[in-house]
Design a protein around this motif. Sequence first.
Motif, short mmCIF file in Angstrom:
data_model
loop_
_atom_site.label_atom_id
_atom_site.label_comp_id
_atom_site.label_asym_id
_atom_site.label_seq_id
_atom_site.Cartn_x
_atom_site.Cartn_y
_atom_site.Cartn_z
N THR A 169 -65.47 -11.58 -24.62
CA THR A 169 -65.39 -13.01 -24.91
C THR A 169 -64.75 -13.29 -26.26
O THR A 169 -64.09 -14.30 -26.44
CB THR A 169 -66.79 -13.64 -24.89
N ASP A 170 -64.96 -12.37 -27.20
CA ASP A 170 -64.39 -12.51 -28.55
C ASP A 170 -63.98 -11.14 -29.05
O ASP A 170 -64.66 -10.14 -28.80
CB ASP A 170 -65.41 -13.11 -29.53
N GLU A 220 -53.00 -20.27 -18.73
CA GLU A 220 -53.91 -19.84 -19.79
C GLU A 220 -55.12 -20.76 -19.89
O GLU A 220 -55.01 -21.97 -19.68
CB GLU A 220 -53.17 -19.79 -21.13
N PRO A 221 -56.28 -20.20 -20.23
CA PRO A 221 -57.49 -21.04 -20.31
C PRO A 221 -57.43 -21.99 -21.50
O PRO A 221 -56.77 -21.71 -22.51
CB PRO A 221 -58.60 -20.00 -20.51
N ASP A 222 -58.11 -23.10 -21.38
CA ASP A 222 -58.21 -24.06 -22.47
C ASP A 222 -59.43 -23.68 -23.30
O ASP A 222 -60.57 -23.96 -22.93
CB ASP A 222 -58.34 -25.48 -21.92
N LEU A 223 -59.19 -23.04 -24.43
CA LEU A 223 -60.28 -22.57 -25.29
C LEU A 223 -60.41 -23.41 -26.56
O LEU A 223 -61.07 -23.00 -27.50
CB LEU A 223 -60.05 -21.10 -25.66
N GLN A 226 -56.79 -22.63 -31.18
CA GLN A 226 -56.71 -21.19 -31.44
C GLN A 226 -55.64 -20.92 -32.49
O GLN A 226 -54.94 -19.92 -32.41
CB GLN A 226 -56.42 -20.43 -30.16
N ARG A 256 -52.60 -11.25 -26.15
CA ARG A 256 -52.81 -12.26 -25.10
C ARG A 256 -51.87 -12.02 -23.92
O ARG A 256 -52.25 -12.26 -22.77
CB ARG A 256 -52.63 -13.66 -25.69
N ARG A 269 -61.78 -15.65 -20.70
CA ARG A 269 -61.83 -16.65 -21.77
C ARG A 269 -61.91 -15.95 -23.14
O ARG A 269 -62.64 -16.36 -24.03
CB ARG A 269 -63.03 -17.59 -21.58
N ARG A 271 -61.18 -14.94 -26.78
CA ARG A 271 -60.64 -15.48 -28.03
C ARG A 271 -60.38 -14.30 -28.96
O ARG A 271 -61.24 -13.43 -29.12
CB ARG A 271 -61.62 -16.46 -28.68
#
Length: 412
Positions: A169-170, A220-223, A226, A256, A269, A271
């Motif tokens: 996740t991170d 791409e996901p909306d996080l 960034q 990415r 997702r 980051r």
Amino acid sequence: MSPTPDRAHDIVVYGASGFVGRLTAAYLAEHAPADARIALGGRSRERLEAVRATLGPAAASWPVVVADSADPEALAAMAADTRAVATTVGPYLRYGLPLVGACAAAGTHYADLTGEVLFMRKAIDAHHASAMESGARIVHTCGFDSIPSDLGVFLLAAAASDGDLGELTDATYVLKGSRGGVSGGTVDSLRGQLDEAKRDGASRRLLTDPYSLSPDRDAEPDLGPQRDPVGVVRDDALGGFLAPFAMGTINTRVVRRSNALSGYAYGSRLRYRELMLAGGLPLGPVKAAAIAGGIGALMAGLAIPPTRKVLDHLLPDPGEGPSEKNRERGFFAVDVHGTTSSGARLVCRIRAQGDPGYKATAVMLGESALALALDGDALPKTAGVLTPATAMGHVLVDRLRAAGQTYEVEQV
């Protein structure tokens, strides 16, 4: 190794008379298998022969291939005659696209040292489809930018999957320490990117897009925001006070792209960010602020003509580099921290001796070329404009470990 009968060479080191090209050729002369068919490429036969004469008996019979970067026919002939090209000829935005096109058309694998997002985007748009069709693996950023970043996150994701720990996740890359010189070629590439962004609004927007190298931007996901870090970050779990890592604007986009090309196998997702460790109190925040301010001042200075003229006299020119003694004294230490969806925490510890931008990079580029040329059956079954992780994965990790670099994951 299974040589291809209709190709004379396994590897052409293109730009072998340049500073990093010579280092890469020297590394291969010492470490490549005795039966590897290696050639030196560039635009000057005389200079290439002079380099060959310094490489010792292992390279004495290596052929010389004369091909100017502005000569499409010569590049096509060179690409058609080898299994892989390792190129150090930059700035790549200025000189590199014809060679990428020649390799993509010929089904020839390709590795470079670019840190130029605009060049990579152009290569993807122009040549990804043809490379997929021909079977060529076009692999950018095969040096300190961005192999530690790319393989570090790749190994974290693999460990999370193997341990049934969930998806990442991170993840945060932390440069804990390093010693090395500033590359004149890197500075020249930075100048070119800034000039292009100044001329063209689309290029300027591309440079600030965290997903600028993604195969499908809309997927791409909306996080949320960034944006790359620009100021001081405090994170006690990562060691205290941290500053932005200057090359993070390149490496994060490569990671990415790797995640997207692998079907978001790292994490749907995820980051990702990159930082430099400055330390704890009392000096940590001061050092972090100085690093962040220095990066900002350099970028601003190169973007403004009067200050650029001053900096041009102070910064190294392309083709210049540190002495052998300083290259040997260099090192880097990186920890890539990851958190999974189950709450597990992992860290990939990456260490290497040698100046990061020169000696360590020559090892990375040399082993990338050997992997692409000689390890075809073991490599991931993929083609196109790729990344180190998606093109070579565990094969390259194993090669770099055997070459003395450290890539180890542990749960913390």
